[in-house]
Every structure is written in C-alpha cells, then in structure tokens.
Design a protein around this motif. Structure first.
Motif, short mmCIF file in Angstrom:
data_model
loop_
_atom_site.label_atom_id
_atom_site.label_comp_id
_atom_site.label_asym_id
_atom_site.label_seq_id
_atom_site.Cartn_x
_atom_site.Cartn_y
_atom_site.Cartn_z
N VAL A 177 -3.30 6.22 11.50
CA VAL A 177 -2.84 5.96 10.15
C VAL A 177 -3.77 4.95 9.47
O VAL A 177 -4.02 3.87 10.02
N ARG A 178 -4.26 5.31 8.32
CA ARG A 178 -5.08 4.40 7.52
C ARG A 178 -4.29 4.06 6.25
O ARG A 178 -4.00 4.93 5.44
N ILE A 179 -3.95 2.79 6.08
CA ILE A 179 -3.16 2.35 4.93
C ILE A 179 -4.08 2.00 3.78
O ILE A 179 -5.03 1.22 3.93
N VAL A 180 -3.79 2.56 2.62
CA VAL A 180 -4.51 2.25 1.39
C VAL A 180 -3.49 1.68 0.41
O VAL A 180 -2.49 2.35 0.10
N THR A 181 -3.69 0.45 -0.07
CA THR A 181 -2.71 -0.16 -0.97
C THR A 181 -3.11 0.04 -2.42
O THR A 181 -4.27 -0.15 -2.80
N SER A 182 -2.13 0.42 -3.22
CA SER A 182 -2.34 0.63 -4.65
C SER A 182 -0.98 0.66 -5.32
O SER A 182 0.00 1.11 -4.74
N ASP A 183 -0.92 0.16 -6.58
CA ASP A 183 0.32 0.25 -7.33
C ASP A 183 0.18 1.21 -8.51
O ASP A 183 1.03 1.27 -9.39
N GLN A 184 -0.90 1.98 -8.51
CA GLN A 184 -1.10 2.97 -9.57
C GLN A 184 -0.28 4.23 -9.27
O GLN A 184 0.10 4.48 -8.14
N LEU A 185 -0.03 5.01 -10.32
CA LEU A 185 0.66 6.28 -10.13
C LEU A 185 -0.13 7.14 -9.16
O LEU A 185 -1.33 7.33 -9.32
N ALA A 186 0.55 7.62 -8.13
CA ALA A 186 -0.15 8.33 -7.07
C ALA A 186 -0.45 9.77 -7.48
O ALA A 186 0.39 10.47 -8.01
N ASP A 187 -1.67 10.18 -7.22
CA ASP A 187 -2.07 11.58 -7.37
C ASP A 187 -2.69 12.00 -6.05
O ASP A 187 -3.88 11.80 -5.82
N VAL A 188 -1.86 12.55 -5.16
CA VAL A 188 -2.33 12.83 -3.81
C VAL A 188 -3.39 13.91 -3.78
O VAL A 188 -4.18 14.00 -2.84
N GLY A 189 -3.44 14.74 -4.81
CA GLY A 189 -4.48 15.75 -4.86
C GLY A 189 -5.82 15.17 -5.24
O GLY A 189 -6.85 15.53 -4.67
N THR A 249 -8.63 13.23 17.08
CA THR A 249 -7.71 12.32 16.42
C THR A 249 -7.57 12.69 14.95
O THR A 249 -8.56 12.78 14.24
N ALA A 250 -6.37 12.91 14.51
CA ALA A 250 -6.10 13.21 13.10
C ALA A 250 -5.92 11.88 12.37
O ALA A 250 -5.13 11.04 12.79
N GLU A 251 -6.65 11.70 11.27
CA GLU A 251 -6.48 10.49 10.47
C GLU A 251 -5.60 10.81 9.28
O GLU A 251 -5.82 11.79 8.57
N LEU A 252 -4.62 9.96 9.06
CA LEU A 252 -3.67 10.14 7.98
C LEU A 252 -3.85 8.99 6.99
O LEU A 252 -3.66 7.83 7.35
N ARG A 253 -4.20 9.32 5.76
CA ARG A 253 -4.38 8.30 4.73
C ARG A 253 -3.06 8.15 3.97
O ARG A 253 -2.59 9.08 3.32
N VAL A 254 -2.48 6.95 4.07
CA VAL A 254 -1.20 6.66 3.47
C VAL A 254 -1.39 5.64 2.36
O VAL A 254 -1.86 4.52 2.60
N SER A 255 -1.06 6.02 1.14
CA SER A 255 -1.19 5.12 0.00
C SER A 255 0.18 4.52 -0.31
O SER A 255 1.17 5.24 -0.43
N THR A 256 0.22 3.18 -0.44
CA THR A 256 1.49 2.54 -0.74
C THR A 256 1.24 1.20 -1.41
O THR A 256 0.10 0.72 -1.48
N LEU A 257 2.29 0.60 -1.93
CA LEU A 257 2.19 -0.71 -2.53
C LEU A 257 1.95 -1.77 -1.44
O LEU A 257 2.42 -1.63 -0.31
#
Length: 313
Positions: free
Chosen positions: A125-137, A93-101
């Motif tokens: 899909v794992r949802i991570v909530t944040s309103d900070q500027l995203a730095d995917v790296g 199973t591939a887990e995908l971390r998705v950051s969003t508001l």
C-alpha cells in the motif's frame, strides 16, 4: 510548423512537482535535489516551450495561465506513468495507491493498516495524501477516501463512515480559573480550538452550531486559534491547548488510548461523511477490491459511533 523535440523528462517532472507545491523549495524536498536545481529545470522547460510558466516573486511563485494548463495535464500523465512503472517493476507484489486526507491517514488509517498487511502481505500500500476532489481515473490512484458530501469524479463513491462532531480535550483540561469542566457552559471559560473544515460547508458543525445545540451562549464561538486541518486542531487539543471539535472516526483512537476525552456527550450529525471512491465499473482490480472490503470491515468495527449518546448532559 518546425518539429519540436520532446522536452527532457526531468524538466517536466520538476515543473509538475513545483506546480503542485507552488514552491521550488518544497518541490526540491520531494525530488531530493536543491531548489536551484528545480529552478534550473523549470527555466530549461520554459526556454524549450518559449513561454513563461511561473511568475516569480519574493520567495513565492505563481502559475501563469500557460503554466496552469500544462500542470493540469501533467498531473494526470505522471500519476498514470508512476502507476504503470510501479506495476511493471514487480510481478510478485501488487502496489495499491491509496489517496486520502492527511488527517484520515494519520488518525484512522495508520493505526489499523498493519492488519491489512497481515491479511494481504502480497499487496504493498502506498499512501498519497491530498484534500482535493479525487479523480481516480486521472490521478493515477486505485482508491481514494474523502471527507465530503459523497461526490467524486472519475469513479464510484460509496459511503464508509458517518462523521458526528463533539468536543474533545486532553485529560485534566480545566477552565481558565482552574475549575474542572462540568457543563457545556464552562466552554465560555476555556480556549476553543478551531479548524477550517467547517468553513463554507453547509451542514458541517462548527462551534457556534454545537454550543447552540447544547443550549449555551455562542458569544465566544468564533474566539480561539484556527488550524488549517482537523489533524492539527486535534493535536493542539492533545497537547492541552484547549478544547477542539472532534470528528468521530478521527478521534476514536485517541479516545481509546486516553490521549483525548469527551468532556460532554452531546454530538451533532454532520452533512459530511467519509467516502471511498474507486474506478468506474470495468477498471476495478483484485487488490483494490480487497482494500475496499477491508475498509468496510474496519469501519464496521468502529466503536466511536455506538459508544456515546447524543443527549445533552
């Protein structure tokens, strides 16, 4: 220099969570321990490093300069560590971390996510909530969705959806004297619900801008309760507490389900829009690309932006 043993991982994790939350109590809830346990681990780390990481007040904590510097480093390290462990835990199973508001996750993504799961049952899909500027790296996420002018760090930003702004309210919302809403001028006789999304953001419509566009008085444009997020302002409108400014994609499902209505059709363009941010070229993965393609399909199927006219009634 005397060799220093590595600090305990639990202490580092407790400190990073407390620093992110700026609260031992909130950190304890995330870590499923007691606030006293978080405090003990942070003190243990401070003793190990020989420096103070938090200034402790009455029911409040603030980071010292040393604590802020350490927290900034640990945030990216733990994000990458979590991602590495998650990927190693299951080959099937591939887990995908998705950051969003939080607003986007609750109001747009959650009602649709089951369709992605149906098409890609092998991607978790794992949802991570944040309103900070995203730095995917640095943040250890695979893809981010943000509401802004289109800038993101650590990856490539692609436009997803425009975000026009227009009034919304619960069905049956009336003026304070009991009369129905018939024209934009009637907004002088209802509670206007505000959120902080437009504050300090040129080009993001607020009530003053919308009322002026509709050609009515802006005298009461700043009067009414202010909520910290679009999501909470929209929930207040759903519960009949007044009229809020809806952001197109975030109210689409509530309009479709009849929880909200548009009393007037005038809408304003928004300098902010919804964007996706992915890792820079060479770091993209199949699951990330699949999710990005699905987002594009879902946003293209959106009816909110095509259903309504921008003309003032």
């Amino acid at each position: 220099m005397k060799p220093r043993h590595a600090p305990p991982l639990n202490a580092l994790r407790a400190f990073e969570t407390a620093a992110r939350c700026l609260s031992f109590q909130k950190a304890a809830a995330q870590l499923f321990v007691t606030p006293a346990a978080v405090s003990h681990q942070v003190k243990r780390l401070e003793d190990h490093l020989g420096t103070t990481l938090f200034e402790r007040g009455h029911r409040t904590v603030t980071l010292t300069p040393e604590g802020a510097a350490l927290a900034a480093s640990l945030s990216g390290i733990f994000g990458m560590l979590d991602l590495a462990l998650d990927r190693a835990s299951s080959a099937a199973t591939a887990e995908l971390r998705v950051s969003t508001l939080e607003s986007f996750a609750a109001k747009w993504l959650a009602p649709r996510l089951h369709r992605f799961h149906a098409r890609h049952p092998d991607i978790q899909v794992r949802i991570v909530t944040s309103d900070q500027l995203a730095d995917v790296g640095r943040d250890g996420v695979d893809i981010a969705v943000r509401y802004g002018p289109g800038t993101g760090s650590g990856g490539d930003a692609d436009p997803l959806m425009d975000a026009p702004v227009f009034p919304v309210c619960a069905p049956g919302t009336v003026r304070m004297d009991g009369r129905p809403l018939a024209s934009p001028a009637d907004l002088a006789h209802v509670t206007l619900i505000h959120d902080q999304s437009a504050e300090g953001r040129p080009g993001v419509p607020d009530w003053a801008a919308w009322l002026a566009f509709a050609g009515v008085s802006t005298e009461r444009a700043d009067v009414g309760p202010v909520y910290p997020s679009i999501y909470l302002a929209q929930e207040a409108a759903i519960h009949g507490h007044g009229v809020a400014l809806g952001v197109g994609p975030l109210v689409e499902d509530d309009l479709r389900q009849g929880r909200l209505i548009r009393p007037f059709q005038a809408q304003l363009p928004n300098a902010y829009a919804f964007w996706t941010i992915r890792p820079a070229a060479g770091r993209k993965e199949e699951a990330t690309d699949a999710f990005h393609r699905w987002l594009e399909v879902e946003s293209g199927a959106s009816q909110t932006l095509r259903r309504f006219s921008t003309a003032v009634p």
